[in-house]
Design an enzyme around this catalytic site. Structure first.
Site, PDB file in Angstrom:
ATOM      1  N   ASP A 169       0.839  -1.192   0.000  1.00 26.12           N
ATOM      2  CA  ASP A 169       0.000   0.000   0.000  1.00 26.12           C
ATOM      3  C   ASP A 169       0.880   1.251   0.000  1.00 26.12           C
ATOM      4  OD1 ASP A 169      -2.176  -1.650   0.151  1.00 26.12           O
ATOM      5  OD2 ASP A 169      -2.487  -1.374   2.311  1.00 26.12           O
ATOM      6  N   ARG A 170       0.341   2.341  -0.481  1.00 30.87           N
ATOM      7  CA  ARG A 170       1.097   3.593  -0.574  1.00 30.87           C
ATOM      8  C   ARG A 170       1.782   3.954   0.740  1.00 30.87           C
ATOM      9  NH1 ARG A 170      -2.300   8.944  -1.383  1.00 30.87           N
ATOM     10  NH2 ARG A 170      -2.821   8.332   0.748  1.00 30.87           N
TER      11      ARG A 170
END
Length: 352
Positions: free
Chosen positions: A153-154
């Site tokens: 995830d970012r």
């Protein structure tokens, strides 16, 4: 959002000749990018690119990916006739590589970096950074995802492997499918595990109302996460989490599902510091303020090299931006000065 084709012509579009297709929206339910992907048999990335290039219009105006259209709205799509090979805009960011050869590379991904292009992040992703660096990437990753074998995830930091050749990509992807790639995360969570270790086996699907979120739901994709206690603090636990499968937001969703959401997670907080009893609320709120993002880090990665067959085993220490929160949770100021806080707490000593 179901659609009905209305017309197809050879009109021009952005970037040259194009096939123009019009759809009449029948019902209202889904975002535009998913609607296009379903109607035109495209990936969400490909549909998002059409929208970003302003090829998708309604009533003469370009639409956004998040648009939800009224029934009977006519959507027009200008499809490129002969699209050139996909290129990626170079983007600079400092990356730390912990392993690299002619077949693959393993980097320590910083938080805030999206892995591959998509809506909202077309030109500032890891793929764009690797393009600027001149790194060879396997085409087998697919449209918009060259070389990408798995994702983070970012706002999750840590170890990520990318494939430089199609052979490496194919074999690494197969190893992940067979669960032969060991991916271990460090997570600081609210509350305490009822037992350790624990196997979380719960299907994951997209949330029916909030499309950017995932949720545990019957009929979702099979998902398994293994979690074990490393250290217990007053209001939180430090966990060693191992992936059995690799679904979107899997660790965050599963830990929240068992009542232990990750500290600093804004999407799956389930109350966050408010879960703590009022007498200790101030301490919990102080911890929450020190969390710049979700306290989740891909700390260990091991696999057999896809070409040589040699074992590759790599670790990554707890990142500096999360250290104040960990020290606060532990009530141990020494962790602020400790260069290897995970090792200090015995994280790498366990092998579940």
């Amino acid at each position: 959002m179901a659609g009905r084709p209305r017309a197809a012509t050879g009109e021009g579009g952005a970037g040259g000749r194009a096939l123009t297709v019009a759809f009449c929206v029948v019902v209202q339910s889904e975002r535009l990018d998913k609607f296009l992907a379903d109607q035109l048999a495209l990936s969400r990335t490909q549909a998002g690119r059409l929208i970003a290039d302003k090829r998708v219009t309604a009533r003469g105006k370009a639409l956004r990916a998040s648009a939800v259209l009224e029934p009977r709205t006519e959507v027009t799509v200008a499809l490129p006739d002969d699209a050139p090979p996909r290129s990626y805009t170079p983007h600079h960011a400092d990356l730390r590589f912990v392993f690299e050869d002619e077949h693959l590379a393993v980097l320590d991904k910083p938080a805030g970096l999206v892995v591959h292009p998509g809506p909202g992040h077309w030109n500032d992703t890891l793929v764009n950074v690797l393009t600027e660096r001149g790194t060879d990437l396997a085409a087998q990753g697919g449209e918009g995802r060259p070389g990408i074998v798995h994702r983070l995830d970012r706002d999750t930091s840590g170890l990520l492997v990318v494939a430089k050749t199609d052979l490496a990509h194919r074999r690494l992807a197969g190893a992940i499918e067979r669960r032969a790639v060991k991916r271990v995360y460090a997570a600081l969570v609210w509350g305490h595990l009822r037992k350790s270790p624990v196997d979380i086996d719960a299907p994951i699907a997209r949330h029916p109302k909030e499309r950017k979120r995932m949720t545990v739901a019957g009929g979702g994709r099979h998902a398994v996460t293994h979690a074990a206690l490393v250290a217990q603090f007053a209001h939180s636990d430090l966990l060693r989490v191992r992936l059995g499968t690799g679904r979107t937001h899997q660790i965050r969703v599963h830990l929240a599902h068992i009542g232990c959401p990750i500290v600093g997670d804004r999407e799956y907080a389930f109350g966050g510091s408010r879960r703590v009893t009022p007498s200790s609320r101030n301490e919990a709120e102080r911890l929450e303020r020190l969390a710049p993002r979700q306290l989740l880090h891909a700390a260990a990665l091991s696999f057999l090299h896809p070409v040589s067959g040699e074992p590759v085993s790599l670790t990554s220490e707890w990142p500096a931006d999360l250290r104040p929160a960990l020290a606060e949770a532990a009530g141990d100021a020494n962790l602020l000065a400790e260069r290897n806080p995970l090792q200090y707490l015995g994280f790498f000593a366990s092998d579940d």
